[in-house]
Design a protein around this motif. Structure first.
Motif, PDB file in Angstrom:
ATOM      1  N   UNK A  26     -11.482  -7.014  13.534  1.00 48.60           N
ATOM      2  CA  UNK A  26     -10.728  -8.260  13.660  1.00 48.60           C
ATOM      3  C   UNK A  26     -10.455  -8.808  12.272  1.00 48.60           C
ATOM      4  N   UNK A  27      -9.435  -9.615  12.161  1.00 47.56           N
ATOM      5  CA  UNK A  27      -9.057 -10.161  10.863  1.00 47.56           C
ATOM      6  C   UNK A  27      -8.667 -11.626  11.018  1.00 47.56           C
ATOM      7  N   UNK A  28      -9.027 -12.410  10.004  1.00 42.21           N
ATOM      8  CA  UNK A  28      -8.685 -13.825  10.038  1.00 42.21           C
ATOM      9  C   UNK A  28      -7.179 -14.019   9.929  1.00 42.21           C
ATOM     10  N   UNK A  29      -6.540 -13.206   9.083  1.00 46.17           N
ATOM     11  CA  UNK A  29      -5.092 -13.320   8.873  1.00 46.17           C
ATOM     12  C   UNK A  29      -4.406 -12.110   9.498  1.00 46.17           C
ATOM     13  N   UNK A  30      -3.427 -12.362  10.305  1.00 48.13           N
ATOM     14  CA  UNK A  30      -2.587 -11.331  10.884  1.00 48.13           C
ATOM     15  C   UNK A  30      -1.192 -11.436  10.271  1.00 48.13           C
ATOM     16  N   UNK A  31      -0.768 -10.376   9.605  1.00 46.18           N
ATOM     17  CA  UNK A  31       0.498 -10.404   8.876  1.00 46.18           C
ATOM     18  C   UNK A  31       1.618  -9.854   9.757  1.00 46.18           C
ATOM     19  N   UNK A  32       2.753 -10.508   9.698  1.00 46.58           N
ATOM     20  CA  UNK A  32       3.942 -10.064  10.406  1.00 46.58           C
ATOM     21  C   UNK A  32       5.108  -9.983   9.423  1.00 46.58           C
ATOM     22  N   UNK A  33       5.994  -9.060   9.698  1.00 49.25           N
ATOM     23  CA  UNK A  33       7.107  -8.834   8.787  1.00 49.25           C
ATOM     24  C   UNK A  33       8.012 -10.055   8.728  1.00 49.25           C
TER      25      UNK A  33
ATOM     26  N   UNK B 257      -8.736  -7.113  -1.647  1.00 51.33           N
ATOM     27  CA  UNK B 257      -9.359  -5.970  -0.956  1.00 51.33           C
ATOM     28  C   UNK B 257      -9.293  -6.075   0.561  1.00 51.33           C
ATOM     29  N   UNK B 258      -9.434  -7.284   1.093  1.00 53.82           N
ATOM     30  CA  UNK B 258      -9.353  -7.450   2.547  1.00 53.82           C
ATOM     31  C   UNK B 258      -7.971  -7.069   3.068  1.00 53.82           C
ATOM     32  N   UNK B 259      -6.929  -7.385   2.328  1.00 49.91           N
ATOM     33  CA  UNK B 259      -5.577  -7.033   2.753  1.00 49.91           C
ATOM     34  C   UNK B 259      -5.355  -5.522   2.716  1.00 49.91           C
ATOM     35  N   UNK B 260      -5.925  -4.851   1.715  1.00 49.58           N
ATOM     36  CA  UNK B 260      -5.785  -3.396   1.622  1.00 49.58           C
ATOM     37  C   UNK B 260      -6.485  -2.721   2.804  1.00 49.58           C
ATOM     38  N   UNK B 261      -7.704  -3.186   3.115  1.00 42.45           N
ATOM     39  CA  UNK B 261      -8.439  -2.623   4.247  1.00 42.45           C
ATOM     40  C   UNK B 261      -7.682  -2.873   5.557  1.00 42.45           C
ATOM     41  N   UNK B 262      -7.108  -4.067   5.695  1.00 42.59           N
ATOM     42  CA  UNK B 262      -6.321  -4.394   6.894  1.00 42.59           C
ATOM     43  C   UNK B 262      -5.115  -3.467   7.018  1.00 42.59           C
ATOM     44  N   UNK B 263      -4.450  -3.196   5.893  1.00 39.25           N
ATOM     45  CA  UNK B 263      -3.278  -2.320   5.920  1.00 39.25           C
ATOM     46  C   UNK B 263      -3.655  -0.910   6.348  1.00 39.25           C
ATOM     47  N   UNK B 264      -4.750  -0.390   5.827  1.00 41.18           N
ATOM     48  CA  UNK B 264      -5.182   0.951   6.225  1.00 41.18           C
ATOM     49  C   UNK B 264      -5.539   0.984   7.708  1.00 41.18           C
ATOM     50  N   UNK B 265      -6.150  -0.079   8.188  1.00 34.79           N
ATOM     51  CA  UNK B 265      -6.504  -0.122   9.613  1.00 34.79           C
ATOM     52  C   UNK B 265      -5.246  -0.130  10.479  1.00 34.79           C
ATOM     53  N   UNK B 266      -4.212  -0.840  10.036  1.00 27.70           N
ATOM     54  CA  UNK B 266      -2.964  -0.877  10.789  1.00 27.70           C
ATOM     55  C   UNK B 266      -2.235   0.463  10.748  1.00 27.70           C
TER      56      UNK B 266
ATOM     57  N   UNK C 187       0.834  -1.206   0.000  1.00 31.66           N
ATOM     58  CA  UNK C 187       0.000   0.000   0.000  1.00 31.66           C
ATOM     59  C   UNK C 187       0.866   1.253   0.000  1.00 31.66           C
ATOM     60  N   UNK C 188       1.977   1.230   0.747  1.00 28.10           N
ATOM     61  CA  UNK C 188       2.874   2.385   0.781  1.00 28.10           C
ATOM     62  C   UNK C 188       3.631   2.566  -0.532  1.00 28.10           C
ATOM     63  N   UNK C 189       3.853   1.486  -1.237  1.00 25.38           N
ATOM     64  CA  UNK C 189       4.679   1.521  -2.450  1.00 25.38           C
ATOM     65  C   UNK C 189       4.193   2.543  -3.485  1.00 25.38           C
TER      66      UNK C 189
END
Length: 279
Positions: free
Chosen positions: A241-248, A137-146, A20-22
């Motif tokens: 809440x999200x089903x998938x939690x992403x970590x670096x 789309x779910x990943x984009x929304x998750x990124x904005x929330x983070x 998203x930042x890219x």
């Protein structure tokens, strides 16, 4: 052609926040840099596409979507970016019958200026479309929330990012439907001068036929999207809440390092007055 395409690639595995930042980072750098360095930045944006390795059909569609507005920008600047009242810089002088266009002709200075500005458009589209094809789309929304932004902003960004490609895709389908029903939209060759007026007339006549179902289809798609969002109770709770939690991961740190290197290199070129944007 413009939807998410799952692939086991390096770009697909990256954290959604980085993707998203890219496009935002690349867009800002393209504004700061001089036009010739913008085209060098374009070569950098090609690297993710090489890593993704999209199909040939998607490559053709992406190239069309990227270069169509760029060509339109170059052409419009060539006609309306006039730096002198003399005809010495005009590549082609319009006859008096075309004086209603508000321009004396096609300017070489305008074409060059259009090429310079088109680079920024191409770079921004190249960086944005890679996000569209490799992120759900779910990943984009998750990124904005983070990023501590409202989830509605991520939803609006996703819908806006997908609107133009979907519009082009619907237009292509409608044109194919017209041709299947016997309407001749075959484009003549460039040397068949006598056939071009008839082709242009048929295209102009087809515009209302395409516009009405295109508008209706867009309204239906918007309505369906709104119903899907409501059915999933989007926005009912502030804490999502999200089903998938992403970590670096290691791949993410590599990508962050490359982006940081590009940013530092850009700042160094600007501070040294090498790649400053000309006024």
């Amino acid at each position: 052609m413009f939807s998410y395409e799952p692939r086991p690639s390096f770009v697909h595995r990256l954290d959604p926040r980085i993707k998203v930042l890219y496009p935002f980072i690349i867009g800002i750098l393209s504004v700061l840099l001089n036009w010739n360095f913008v085209y060098a930045l374009l070569l950098f944006t090609v690297i993710p596409w090489i890593l993704v390795r999209p199909s040939a059909t998607r490559v053709r569609v992406v190239l069309t979507l990227v270069f169509t507005p760029a060509i339109g920008l170059i052409w419009s600047q060539g006609m309306f970016y006039i730096t002198s009242h003399s005809n010495a810089h005009l590549f082609f002088v319009f006859p008096p019958t075309l004086s209603w266009l508000g321009t004396p002709g096609l300017s070489t200075d305008g074409l060059l200026y259009g090429v310079q500005q088109a680079g920024r458009v191409i770079v921004a589209l190249s960086a944005s479309l890679i996000l569209l094809l490799t992120t759900t789309p779910a990943e984009i929304i998750w990124a904005f929330y983070k990023f501590r932004m409202p989830a509605a902003v991520g939803l609006a960004f996703t819908v806006a990012l997908r609107f133009l490609p979907q519009l082009i895709e619907r237009t292509t389908v409608l044109l194919q439907v017209l041709q299947l029903r016997g309407y001749d939209l075959s484009r003549p060759r460039w040397w068949e001068v006598a056939a071009w007026p008839g082709y242009i007339t048929r295209v102009v006549i087809a515009i209302p036929t395409i516009t009405v179902p295109l508008l209706i289809g867009s309204l239906r798609s918007t309505s369906v999207t709104a119903m899907v969002v409501d059915a999933r109770a989007f926005g009912t709770k502030r804490e999502r809440t999200s089903l998938h939690q992403y970590r670096l991961t290691t791949d993410d740190y590599y990508a962050i390092g490359v982006l940081a290197l590009v940013i530092l290199l850009t700042l160094a070129l600007i501070l040294l007055h090498i790649a400053n944007r000309q006024a």
